[in-house]
Design an enzyme around this catalytic site. Structure first.
Site, PDB file in Angstrom:
ATOM      1  CG  ASP A  84      -2.055   0.905   1.189  1.00 24.66           C
ATOM      2  OD1 ASP A  84      -2.525   1.193   0.072  1.00 24.66           O
ATOM      3  OD2 ASP A  84      -2.511   1.350   2.263  1.00 24.66           O
ATOM      4  CG  ASP A 106       0.388   7.887  -2.831  1.00 26.51           C
ATOM      5  OD1 ASP A 106       0.139   8.806  -3.635  1.00 26.51           O
ATOM      6  OD2 ASP A 106       0.135   7.970  -1.618  1.00 26.51           O
ATOM      7  N   GLY A 212      -8.568   6.296   3.751  1.00 22.48           N
ATOM      8  CA  GLY A 212      -8.885   7.071   4.942  1.00 22.48           C
ATOM      9  C   GLY A 212     -10.248   6.728   5.504  1.00 22.48           C
TER      10      GLY A 212
HETATM   11  O1  G3H Z   1      -4.361   3.068   2.543  1.00 19.18           O
HETATM   12  C1  G3H Z   1      -4.744   3.009   3.710  1.00 19.18           C
HETATM   13  C2  G3H Z   1      -5.946   3.673   4.154  1.00 19.18           C
HETATM   14  O2  G3H Z   1      -6.226   4.748   3.354  1.00 19.18           O
HETATM   15  C3  G3H Z   1      -6.072   3.830   5.615  1.00 19.18           C
HETATM   16  O3  G3H Z   1      -6.546   5.086   6.053  1.00 19.18           O
HETATM   17  O4  G3H Z   1      -5.683   4.869   8.345  1.00 19.18           O
HETATM   18  O5  G3H Z   1      -7.222   6.692   7.756  1.00 19.18           O
HETATM   19  O6  G3H Z   1      -8.064   4.354   7.846  1.00 19.18           O
HETATM   20  P1  G3H Z   1      -6.922   5.265   7.589  1.00 19.18           P
HETATM   21 ZN    ZN Z   2      -4.574   5.335   2.025  1.00 26.78          ZN
END
Ligand code: G3H
Ligand code: ZN
Length: 287
Positions: A84, A106, A212
């Site tokens: 990720d 990314d 997110g």
């Molecule tokens: O790529 C990972 C996610 O976007 C996690 O976001 O930590 O805000 O849940 P978060």
């Molecule tokens: Zn993310």
């Protein structure tokens, strides 16, 4: 149950007009907790290791990858493994031989043309190596300790016309969209721009990813799935659960020194949180 691929899980979810949940894992306890929760609920799941989690392991991907592959192979439900938020092209190339089936590359922080060039290069390499590639256009805020982007800041929202061109120019398999969520939120009060999501879903021929998602309340999450999100990324909610449980355990037992005791409390709290989130995503109304 064999290790499966992110591409298959996302395609199956999209075909059901639903979403697969993807959880960020940092430690072996996260891996165990997420798989235990998925088995409890009977849902498939994606385990994600971020570039930042690899940095935490002194830049070494393979130890946590090997543990996640082993745990996934023993799982009673389908589990896929995903790298990720990769910015480092050298790390991207390491993923080919470690059991992961997909990568999120990314380049969202770069100007449009540079994002396209870097992402197209990453997608070509990924496809040549049998990997599914997710990218991001418009920037979901809150990365690396930075605050959420103002809704009107340039790039804080994904523009549909530009997104369509981006998908054609890069050849990516899925797109993370900036529609109001922000990374690392510890409160669940993000407001999703559902009209923008509908416009993106209408004009884009590929699965959409919500990043997110920890900051998105249950009903908003379900509406986002209903509106076209096929992969829901969640990380911070697990950190809140684990850290809170470990803190409470140590406060209640200040003389304890056995890590198994507080790690067990942290792991159980992550399992409980993931069970709830999997149920929330699974209960989203079908589009
Ligand atoms: O790529 C990972 C996610 O976007 C996690 O976001 O930590 O805000 O849940 P978060
Ligand atoms: Zn993310």
């Amino acid at each position: 149950m064999p290790l499966t691929t992110t591409g298959e899980l996302v395609a199956e979810a999209a075909a059901r007009r639903s979403a697969v949940a993807a959880f960020n894992v940092i430690t072996l306890e996260h891996v165990e907790a997420v798989i235990a929760a998925a088995e409890t609920v009977g849902e498939p799941v994606v385990l994600q290791v971020s570039e930042n989690a690899v940095k935490f392991r002194a830049g070494r991907l393979h130890p946590i990858a090997a543990a996640a592959v082993s745990a996934a192979r023993d799982s009673a439900v389908p589990v896929a493994l995903h790298l990720d938020h990769v910015k480092d092209e050298a790390l991207l190339r390491e993923v080919a031989d470690c059991g992961f089936s997909s990568v999120m590359f990314d380049a969202a922080h770069l100007p449009y043309a540079e994002n396209v060039a870097a992402t197209r290069r990453a997608a070509r390499w990924a496809h040549a190596n049998g990997l599914w590639l997710e990218a991001e256009l418009g920037e979901v805020g809150g990365k690396d300790g930075r605050g959420p982007l103002d809704a009107h800041a340039p790039g804080a929202r994904t523009e549909p016309g530009e997104a369509r061109r981006y998908v054609e120019e890069t050849g990516v398999d899925a797109l993370a969209v900036a529609i109001g969520s922000s990374h690392a939120m510890t409160s669940r009060d993000a407001v999703i721009d559902h009209a923008l999501l509908a416009a993106l879903h209408d004009c884009l021929p590929l699965p959409l990813v919500l990043h997110g998602s920890s900051g998105v309340p249950d009903e908003e999450l379900q509406r986002a799935v209903l509106g076209g999100i096929s992969k829901v990324n969640i990380g911070t909610a697990l950190s809140i659960a684990m850290t809170g449980a470990i803190r409470a355990h140590l406060d209640a037992d200040p003389k304890g020194v056995d890590p198994r005791r507080y790690l067990a409390a942290g792991r159980q709290a992550v399992t409980d949180t993931v069970v709830q989130l999997l149920r929330t995503v699974a209960a989203a109304p079908v589009r």
